[in-house]
Design a protein around this motif. Structure first.
Motif, PDB file in Angstrom:
ATOM      1  N   HIS A 115      -0.372   0.310  -7.985  1.00 22.42           N
ATOM      2  CA  HIS A 115       0.902  -0.348  -7.684  1.00 22.42           C
ATOM      3  C   HIS A 115       1.152  -1.602  -8.496  1.00 22.42           C
ATOM      4  CE1 HIS A 115       1.150   2.486  -4.545  1.00 22.42           C
ATOM      5  NE2 HIS A 115       0.213   1.961  -3.812  1.00 22.42           N
ATOM      6  N   LYS A 145       4.789   7.081   1.263  1.00 20.06           N
ATOM      7  CA  LYS A 145       5.748   5.987   1.147  1.00 20.06           C
ATOM      8  C   LYS A 145       5.048   4.725   0.660  1.00 20.06           C
ATOM      9  CE  LYS A 145       8.915   7.471   4.789  1.00 20.06           C
ATOM     10  NZ  LYS A 145       9.927   7.917   3.805  1.00 20.06           N
ATOM     11  N   TYR A 146       5.767   3.952  -0.121  1.00 18.74           N
ATOM     12  CA  TYR A 146       5.313   2.613  -0.492  1.00 18.74           C
ATOM     13  C   TYR A 146       5.701   1.654   0.624  1.00 18.74           C
ATOM     14  CZ  TYR A 146       4.891   4.386  -5.246  1.00 18.74           C
ATOM     15  OH  TYR A 146       4.542   5.105  -6.348  1.00 18.74           O
ATOM     16  N   TYR A 168      14.116  -1.423  -4.675  1.00 19.56           N
ATOM     17  CA  TYR A 168      13.804  -1.907  -3.331  1.00 19.56           C
ATOM     18  C   TYR A 168      14.992  -2.702  -2.805  1.00 19.56           C
ATOM     19  CZ  TYR A 168       8.831  -1.045  -4.381  1.00 19.56           C
ATOM     20  OH  TYR A 168       7.624  -0.469  -4.704  1.00 19.56           O
ATOM     21  N   ARG A 223       0.575   7.304  -9.424  1.00 22.84           N
ATOM     22  CA  ARG A 223       1.371   6.766  -8.327  1.00 22.84           C
ATOM     23  C   ARG A 223       0.553   5.898  -7.398  1.00 22.84           C
ATOM     24  NH1 ARG A 223       5.742  10.105  -4.754  1.00 22.84           N
ATOM     25  NH2 ARG A 223       6.589   8.278  -3.704  1.00 22.84           N
ATOM     26  N   THR A 224      -0.752   6.023  -7.419  1.00 23.38           N
ATOM     27  CA  THR A 224      -1.557   5.279  -6.467  1.00 23.38           C
ATOM     28  C   THR A 224      -1.841   3.857  -6.922  1.00 23.38           C
ATOM     29  OG1 THR A 224      -3.546   6.179  -7.460  1.00 23.38           O
ATOM     30  CG2 THR A 224      -2.656   7.333  -5.547  1.00 23.38           C
ATOM     31  N   SER A 273      13.648   8.986  -0.607  1.00 23.61           N
ATOM     32  CA  SER A 273      13.560   8.993   0.846  1.00 23.61           C
ATOM     33  C   SER A 273      13.964   7.673   1.481  1.00 23.61           C
ATOM     34  CB  SER A 273      12.136   9.358   1.276  1.00 23.61           C
ATOM     35  OG  SER A 273      11.216   8.401   0.800  1.00 23.61           O
ATOM     36  N   VAL A 282       0.846  -1.178   0.000  1.00 21.75           N
ATOM     37  CA  VAL A 282       0.000   0.000   0.000  1.00 21.75           C
ATOM     38  C   VAL A 282       0.884   1.230   0.000  1.00 21.75           C
ATOM     39  CG1 VAL A 282      -1.839  -1.164   1.272  1.00 21.75           C
ATOM     40  CG2 VAL A 282      -0.141   0.183   2.531  1.00 21.75           C
ATOM     41  N   GLY A 283       0.276   2.360  -0.311  1.00 23.91           N
ATOM     42  CA  GLY A 283       0.935   3.639  -0.132  1.00 23.91           C
ATOM     43  C   GLY A 283       0.329   4.293   1.091  1.00 23.91           C
ATOM     44  N   ASP A 300      11.547  10.514  -5.704  1.00 24.68           N
ATOM     45  CA  ASP A 300      11.531  10.168  -4.293  1.00 24.68           C
ATOM     46  C   ASP A 300      12.771   9.325  -4.008  1.00 24.68           C
ATOM     47  OD1 ASP A 300       8.981   8.716  -2.059  1.00 24.68           O
ATOM     48  OD2 ASP A 300      11.053   9.291  -1.690  1.00 24.68           O
ATOM     49  N   PHE A 321      11.263   0.009   0.237  1.00 24.97           N
ATOM     50  CA  PHE A 321      11.401   1.008  -0.820  1.00 24.97           C
ATOM     51  C   PHE A 321      12.692   1.806  -0.645  1.00 24.97           C
ATOM     52  CE2 PHE A 321      10.160   4.193  -3.802  1.00 24.97           C
ATOM     53  CZ  PHE A 321      10.491   5.422  -3.243  1.00 24.97           C
ATOM     54  N   GLN A 372       3.314  -3.265 -10.306  1.00 26.89           N
ATOM     55  CA  GLN A 372       4.715  -3.163 -10.645  1.00 26.89           C
ATOM     56  C   GLN A 372       5.224  -4.507 -11.147  1.00 26.89           C
ATOM     57  OE1 GLN A 372       6.962  -1.431  -7.378  1.00 26.89           O
ATOM     58  NE2 GLN A 372       5.265  -0.073  -6.870  1.00 26.89           N
TER      59      GLN A 372
END
Lengths: 112, 116
Positions: free
Chosen positions: B103, A99-100, B35, B100-101, B58, A90-91, B56, B45, B105
């Protein structure tokens, strides 16, 4: 801190239905919930994704309650080849930053 | 079509050595993710690109970690002065345009880094 929690492991027998739940209290409002399957020495593989209520595809169903703070992956009639680790993704916002977050993973063992 | 590929699949480095890990995403995928997955843990992440822009970073654990995607396709994750705690599998994933929402991937097989 945002946290995504799953049961560490589950055992099942071939042909049974398996339900794996993930709790994600800090999910971002507009975010999807995604589930992945991972075999040893491979990258995670997409299974299913949803935003709310119920989603079904050819391999699984995903149940999401109205508050979206949890989700349940349902695998119908598992086989030995479904033995793998299952993750929710989830985000979420943590300290104002998006954050993921992968769940802790559930190791499913299917027995004959 | 080809999936996400990563090279090398395995890398052994001596502590203090620099390493570079390569990711070839699926053609046309604008988003690319890195990741880190420690043994028995879920992926954590590290960083995210949209085309060539690193939107990002972070999750990068220290300034020894650096990622780039200069032409918006191939990406390289570089780790300088490797430490034993850097030992992990490094996974790369790409996704098509979808916001971005979402996922969905597509992951590569990962590079297993062992630092001695």
């Amino acid at each position: 801190l945002a946290k995504t929690t799953q049961p560490i492991s589950m055992d099942s027998y071939e042909g049974q239905e398996v339900n794996i739940t993930c709790s994600h209290n800090n999910i971002a409002t507009n975010d999807y919930i995604t589930w992945y399957q991972q075999f040893p020495s491979q990258g995670p593989r997409f299974i299913i994704q949803g935003y709310k209520t119920k989603v079904t595809n050819e391999v699984a169903s995903l149940f999401i309650p109205a508050d979206r703070k949890s989700s349940t992956l349902s695998l119908p009639r598992v086989s030995l080849s479904d033995t793998a680790v299952y993750y929710c993704l989830v985000g979420a916002f943590t300290s104002g930053t998006y954050k993921y977050i992968f769940g802790t993973g559930t190791r499913l063992k299917v027995l004959a | 079509g080809a999936g996400v590929s990563q090279s090398p699949r395995y890398k052994v480095a001596k502590r203090g050595q620099d390493v570079a890990l390569r990711c070839d995403p699926i053609s046309g995928h604008v988003s690319l993710f890195w990741y880190q997955q420690a043994l028995g843990q879920g992926p954590e992440f590290l960083t995210y690109f949209q085309n060539e822009a690193q939107l990002d970073k972070s999750g990068l654990p220290s300034d020894r970690f650096f990622a780039e995607r200069p032409e918006g396709s191939v990406s390289t994750l570089k780790i300088q002065r490797t430490q034993q705690e850097d030992s992990a599998v490094y996974l790369c994933a790409s996704s098509p345009p979808g916001g971005r929402t979402s996922h969905e991937q597509f992951f590569g097989p990962g590079t297993r880094l062992t630092v001695l």
